[in-house]
Design a protein around this motif. Structure first.
Motif, PDB file in Angstrom:
ATOM      1  N   SER A  15      40.130  36.379  48.988  1.00 44.54           N
ATOM      2  CA  SER A  15      39.792  36.240  47.573  1.00 44.54           C
ATOM      3  C   SER A  15      41.033  35.856  46.762  1.00 44.54           C
ATOM      4  CB  SER A  15      39.208  37.550  47.039  1.00 44.54           C
ATOM      5  OG  SER A  15      40.190  38.568  47.024  1.00 44.54           O
ATOM      6  N   PRO A  16      40.845  35.228  45.614  1.00 42.19           N
ATOM      7  CA  PRO A  16      41.991  34.842  44.775  1.00 42.19           C
ATOM      8  C   PRO A  16      42.881  36.014  44.395  1.00 42.19           C
ATOM      9  CG  PRO A  16      40.006  33.711  44.037  1.00 42.19           C
ATOM     10  CD  PRO A  16      39.573  34.716  45.067  1.00 42.19           C
ATOM     11  N   ILE A  17      42.295  37.193  44.183  1.00 46.32           N
ATOM     12  CA  ILE A  17      43.080  38.308  43.664  1.00 46.32           C
ATOM     13  C   ILE A  17      44.183  38.744  44.622  1.00 46.32           C
ATOM     14  CG2 ILE A  17      41.546  40.123  44.552  1.00 46.32           C
ATOM     15  CD1 ILE A  17      43.384  40.035  41.133  1.00 46.32           C
ATOM     16  N   SER A  18      44.006  38.522  45.927  1.00 53.69           N
ATOM     17  CA  SER A  18      45.048  38.922  46.878  1.00 53.69           C
ATOM     18  C   SER A  18      46.347  38.169  46.626  1.00 53.69           C
ATOM     19  CB  SER A  18      44.577  38.683  48.312  1.00 53.69           C
ATOM     20  OG  SER A  18      43.633  39.656  48.696  1.00 53.69           O
ATOM     21  N   PHE A  19      46.257  36.906  46.242  1.00 53.51           N
ATOM     22  CA  PHE A  19      47.461  36.120  45.983  1.00 53.51           C
ATOM     23  C   PHE A  19      48.164  36.607  44.716  1.00 53.51           C
ATOM     24  CE2 PHE A  19      44.717  33.205  48.422  1.00 53.51           C
ATOM     25  CZ  PHE A  19      45.574  32.928  49.480  1.00 53.51           C
ATOM     26  N   VAL A  52      35.347  37.774  45.959  1.00 52.00           N
ATOM     27  CA  VAL A  52      36.517  37.484  45.113  1.00 52.00           C
ATOM     28  C   VAL A  52      37.168  38.741  44.542  1.00 52.00           C
ATOM     29  CG1 VAL A  52      35.728  35.158  44.531  1.00 52.00           C
ATOM     30  CG2 VAL A  52      35.025  37.075  43.089  1.00 52.00           C
ATOM     31  N   GLY A  53      36.800  39.901  45.068  1.00 51.47           N
ATOM     32  CA  GLY A  53      37.386  41.134  44.562  1.00 51.47           C
ATOM     33  C   GLY A  53      38.269  41.830  45.575  1.00 51.47           C
ATOM     34  N   ARG A  54      38.608  43.079  45.258  1.00 56.64           N
ATOM     35  CA  ARG A  54      39.298  43.950  46.207  1.00 56.64           C
ATOM     36  C   ARG A  54      38.239  44.680  47.040  1.00 56.64           C
ATOM     37  NH1 ARG A  54      42.885  45.844  41.271  1.00 56.64           N
ATOM     38  NH2 ARG A  54      44.316  44.078  41.137  1.00 56.64           N
ATOM     39  N   ARG A  55      38.647  45.640  47.844  1.00 56.15           N
ATOM     40  CA  ARG A  55      37.702  46.338  48.718  1.00 56.15           C
ATOM     41  C   ARG A  55      36.582  46.973  47.887  1.00 56.15           C
ATOM     42  NH1 ARG A  55      39.682  50.561  53.256  1.00 56.15           N
ATOM     43  NH2 ARG A  55      39.960  48.633  54.465  1.00 56.15           N
ATOM     44  N   LEU A 130      24.836  33.800  44.201  1.00 58.17           N
ATOM     45  CA  LEU A 130      26.122  34.164  43.603  1.00 58.17           C
ATOM     46  C   LEU A 130      26.071  35.432  42.768  1.00 58.17           C
ATOM     47  CD1 LEU A 130      27.249  30.713  42.159  1.00 58.17           C
ATOM     48  CD2 LEU A 130      28.511  32.004  43.854  1.00 58.17           C
ATOM     49  N   PHE A 131      24.873  35.814  42.332  1.00 62.66           N
ATOM     50  CA  PHE A 131      24.765  36.824  41.287  1.00 62.66           C
ATOM     51  C   PHE A 131      23.952  38.033  41.735  1.00 62.66           C
ATOM     52  CE2 PHE A 131      24.081  32.527  39.387  1.00 62.66           C
ATOM     53  CZ  PHE A 131      25.362  32.322  38.925  1.00 62.66           C
ATOM     54  N   LYS A 132      24.324  39.212  41.244  1.00 64.91           N
ATOM     55  CA  LYS A 132      23.506  40.424  41.356  1.00 64.91           C
ATOM     56  C   LYS A 132      22.951  40.621  42.763  1.00 64.91           C
ATOM     57  CE  LYS A 132      22.384  40.255  36.445  1.00 64.91           C
ATOM     58  NZ  LYS A 132      21.354  40.310  35.391  1.00 64.91           N
ATOM     59  N   TYR A 133      23.834  40.455  43.749  1.00 60.83           N
ATOM     60  CA  TYR A 133      23.461  40.546  45.152  1.00 60.83           C
ATOM     61  C   TYR A 133      23.758  41.968  45.616  1.00 60.83           C
ATOM     62  CZ  TYR A 133      23.040  38.695  49.971  1.00 60.83           C
ATOM     63  OH  TYR A 133      22.652  38.431  51.260  1.00 60.83           O
ATOM     64  N   ALA A 134      22.726  42.746  45.850  1.00 55.88           N
ATOM     65  CA  ALA A 134      22.889  44.157  46.202  1.00 55.88           C
ATOM     66  C   ALA A 134      23.770  44.317  47.432  1.00 55.88           C
ATOM     67  CB  ALA A 134      21.522  44.801  46.454  1.00 55.88           C
ATOM     68  N   GLY A 135      24.718  45.252  47.359  1.00 54.65           N
ATOM     69  CA  GLY A 135      25.600  45.527  48.477  1.00 54.65           C
ATOM     70  C   GLY A 135      26.811  44.627  48.565  1.00 54.65           C
ATOM     71  N   HIS A 136      26.974  43.733  47.600  1.00 49.43           N
ATOM     72  CA  HIS A 136      28.090  42.791  47.639  1.00 49.43           C
ATOM     73  C   HIS A 136      29.047  42.962  46.461  1.00 49.43           C
ATOM     74  CE1 HIS A 136      25.515  41.002  50.641  1.00 49.43           C
ATOM     75  NE2 HIS A 136      26.438  40.118  50.947  1.00 49.43           N
ATOM     76  N   GLY A 137      28.966  44.098  45.773  1.00 47.04           N
ATOM     77  CA  GLY A 137      29.895  44.346  44.677  1.00 47.04           C
ATOM     78  C   GLY A 137      29.708  43.394  43.518  1.00 47.04           C
ATOM     79  N   SER A 138      28.472  43.229  43.072  1.00 45.84           N
ATOM     80  CA  SER A 138      28.170  42.259  42.020  1.00 45.84           C
ATOM     81  C   SER A 138      28.827  42.636  40.695  1.00 45.84           C
ATOM     82  CB  SER A 138      26.661  42.174  41.810  1.00 45.84           C
ATOM     83  OG  SER A 138      25.991  41.846  43.008  1.00 45.84           O
ATOM     84  N   TYR A 448      38.181  35.542  60.428  1.00 46.64           N
ATOM     85  CA  TYR A 448      38.130  36.950  60.075  1.00 46.64           C
ATOM     86  C   TYR A 448      37.425  37.084  58.728  1.00 46.64           C
ATOM     87  CZ  TYR A 448      41.673  37.595  63.736  1.00 46.64           C
ATOM     88  OH  TYR A 448      42.356  37.622  64.929  1.00 46.64           O
ATOM     89  N   SER A 449      36.464  38.006  58.664  1.00 51.16           N
ATOM     90  CA  SER A 449      35.580  38.095  57.502  1.00 51.16           C
ATOM     91  C   SER A 449      35.280  39.568  57.203  1.00 51.16           C
ATOM     92  CB  SER A 449      34.271  37.361  57.814  1.00 51.16           C
ATOM     93  OG  SER A 449      34.509  36.096  58.424  1.00 51.16           O
ATOM     94  N   PRO A 450      34.792  39.888  55.980  1.00 57.98           N
ATOM     95  CA  PRO A 450      34.419  38.959  54.906  1.00 57.98           C
ATOM     96  C   PRO A 450      35.515  38.692  53.877  1.00 57.98           C
ATOM     97  CG  PRO A 450      33.558  41.132  54.409  1.00 57.98           C
ATOM     98  CD  PRO A 450      34.235  41.251  55.758  1.00 57.98           C
ATOM     99  N   ASN A 451      36.594  39.519  53.808  1.00 58.47           N
ATOM    100  CA  ASN A 451      37.576  39.322  52.746  1.00 58.47           C
ATOM    101  C   ASN A 451      38.860  40.065  53.091  1.00 58.47           C
ATOM    102  OD1 ASN A 451      39.039  39.106  50.367  1.00 58.47           O
ATOM    103  ND2 ASN A 451      37.479  40.007  49.051  1.00 58.47           N
ATOM    104  N   TYR A 452      39.958  39.324  53.125  1.00 61.21           N
ATOM    105  CA  TYR A 452      41.262  39.902  53.441  1.00 61.21           C
ATOM    106  C   TYR A 452      41.595  41.108  52.565  1.00 61.21           C
ATOM    107  CZ  TYR A 452      46.380  40.305  53.428  1.00 61.21           C
ATOM    108  OH  TYR A 452      47.667  40.781  53.472  1.00 61.21           O
ATOM    109  N   ALA A 453      41.184  41.076  51.292  1.00 57.54           N
ATOM    110  CA  ALA A 453      41.509  42.171  50.378  1.00 57.54           C
ATOM    111  C   ALA A 453      40.922  43.494  50.832  1.00 57.54           C
ATOM    112  CB  ALA A 453      41.030  41.846  48.960  1.00 57.54           C
ATOM    113  N   GLY A 454      39.891  43.461  51.671  1.00 57.49           N
ATOM    114  CA  GLY A 454      39.286  44.686  52.170  1.00 57.49           C
ATOM    115  C   GLY A 454      39.655  45.023  53.594  1.00 57.49           C
ATOM    116  N   MET A 455      40.534  44.229  54.208  1.00 58.41           N
ATOM    117  CA  MET A 455      40.896  44.435  55.610  1.00 58.41           C
ATOM    118  C   MET A 455      42.162  45.259  55.748  1.00 58.41           C
ATOM    119  SD  MET A 455      40.338  40.565  57.065  1.00 58.41           S
ATOM    120  CE  MET A 455      38.863  39.619  56.707  1.00 58.41           C
TER     121      MET A 455
END
Length: 482
Positions: A15-19, A52-55, A130-138, A448-455
């Motif tokens: 996600s962008p925030i990691s950078f 695009v977020g953190r964990r 893209l929006f209001k997707y349950a379980g994906h930190g909307s 590696y998935s789904p997001n480095y910020a949570g790994m």
């Protein structure tokens, strides 16, 4: 051991925030030298924390061993500069991210020069919905003017929870997003993920089917389908699903009643087929736009794990067909998390069409039908799915199905967010064995998935060890000595 290309695809979703949190140079050096990454799949537009977020599971799992260990005030949006000229053909125009942490930066302008200097590939990744997707930190709210005008209309005449992909403004918005990325940035590819539920999916999950907006009705008429007759048929089938979920008994059993009501209302299957074709058409359109703008840019499909956990979806999404509009595919196999996902999928069957049987009775047959060989259903959440059977089997299945027409890069789960305390936990060994299983099964790369910020980096180290054994990464000591 196993043969693997010397120029492998070793990717990571990020996600962008990691950078911003860790600094571009630090992230790139860590990923390249410690983990062996040579491809960055960056979420450049989303309203989902998973992308695009953190964990997003920090309340249950704590924070990872890197990055900022605090919630992120994510509002979502586009994390690149929005160029109005690409959106003159749609009324969706104001969607740039206003996240204060990002400070209006263009994440691709920030990362590409430094990544290219290190020989790393850049691939923006998108996921629909893209929006209001349950379980994906909307994000709490979607602040895009005019977007509600694109919403689906369900069988009951209500505006539903997602934009209709047949709405021309919504569809052309996606066309503009892809064109803007390909024309303005030095990228190697685009990764596209389509995770929409079909009308049958929705009814099994307790949702009214759709969409019956004017655009869908017009498309139906062009195909010779009477939308009003379809609505009557759906009313009958939707009534069956509601009665089944409520526990009502049927004279000949629930599954037989389903066959009876479907055979009496075949228009439902015509609508299901139309929905499926229009969903795939969006994938095809985006592929064509990428190739028209720059034929050297690859188009990859990030393929939902529900496609191999649900026999209906597996029948609908064949691998060979997808190679007509993909240069490579990334099957999602989040091993430690997968047991809970599979159990949830089986729950939809257990509460509807297979309600007369226990999961313990029908899941062994479902495993056989789906080509899975995993722990019993009452243990699979706690054990997760085994990389040597699950990752290997799904990779081999994709390789066999693609028939050499598209490369297979396995989506290996690293700390994919858990939702239960008793759910299997990712470990370095999980990642290690998943990488080895991928190459043993004939895969040509990994993501590696789904997001480095949570790994956790400690878990990514397991993958690095496997890459070193395969000769696809230099040992860290050797890198440090250079």
């Amino acid at each position: 051991m196993t043969s693997a290309k010397k120029d492998p695809f070793i990717g990571i979703q990020i996600s962008p925030i990691s950078f911003i949190d860790e600094g571009v140079d630090h992230v790139l050096d860590t990923l390249q030298e410690r983990v062996g990454i040579n491809a960055l799949l960056i979420g450049t537009i989303s309203w989902l924390g998973l992308k695009v977020g953190r964990r997003i599971s920090h309340a249950l799992e704590g924070w990872p061993d890197h990055g900022v260990q605090a919630p992120y005030s994510m509002e979502g949006g586009s994390y690149i500069k929005v160029r109005p000229e690409y959106y003159s053909h749609t009324f969706i125009r104001d969607f740039a991210s206003r996240d204060p942490e990002m400070g209006g930066r263009d994440i691709l302008d920030l990362v590409i020069p430094k990544a290219k200097a290190r020989g790393m590939k850049i691939i923006p990744e998108f996921m629909e919905p893209l929006f209001k997707y349950a379980g994906h930190g909307s994000a709490a709210a979607v602040k895009i003017p005019n977007m509600p005008q694109c919403l689906e209309i369900d069988l009951l005449g209500r505006y539903a929870g997602e934009p209709c992909t047949s709405n021309p403004d919504y569809r052309r918005w996606w066309h503009g997003i892809v064109e803007e990325h390909v024309r303005n940035y030095d990228i190697e590819g685009i990764m596209w993920c389509n995770e929409r539920n079909s009308p049958l999916d929705r009814m099994m999950q307790g949702q009214a089917p759709g969409c019956f907006c004017p655009h869908c009705r017009r498309e139906a008429a062009e195909r010779g389908i009477d939308a009003e007759r379809v609505k009557i048929a759906f009313t009958k089938v939707w009534d069956f699903f509601r009665r089944a979920k409520s526990g009502e008994s049927f004279v000949d059993g629930t599954f037989m009643e389903l066959l009876r009501v479907l055979l009496a209302n075949p228009e439902v299957l015509l609508w299901e087929r139309m929905w499926l074709e229009r969903s795939k058409d969006l994938d095809r359109e985006l592929y064509g736009i990428v190739k028209w703008c720059n034929p050297s840019v690859t188009f990859g499909l990030n393929v939902w794990n529900r496609n191999h956990f649900n026999p209906i979806r597996k029948a609908q999404w064949s691998w060979e067909e997808q190679t007509d509009y993909a240069d490579w595919v990334k099957p999602i196999t989040y091993q430690h998390q997968a047991g809970e996902v599979f159990d949830k999928e089986m729950g939809f069957f257990a509460s509807t069409i297979l309600r007369d049987y226990t999961k313990q009775e029908f899941v062994p047959a479902m495993y056989r039908i789906l080509g899975l060989d995993e722990a019993p259903i009452d243990q699979v959440i706690q054990t997760g799915m085994d990389p040597d059977t699950y990752v290997y089997g799904q990779c081999a299945d994709a390789v066999r199905g693609c028939k050499g027409k598209a490369a297979v890069y396995m989506g290996i789960g690293v700390d994919a967010p858990r939702v239960r305390e008793d759910q299997a936990v990712c470990t370095p060994d999980t990642v290690y064995r998943s990488v080895l299983a991928t190459y043993r099964a004939g895969g040509e790369g990994i993501v590696y998935s789904p997001n480095y910020a949570g790994m956790n980096l400690s878990n990514l180290d397991g993958g690095a060890r496997a890459l070193e054994e395969l000769g696809l990464k230099q040992p860290r000591a050797a890198v440090a000595a250079q």
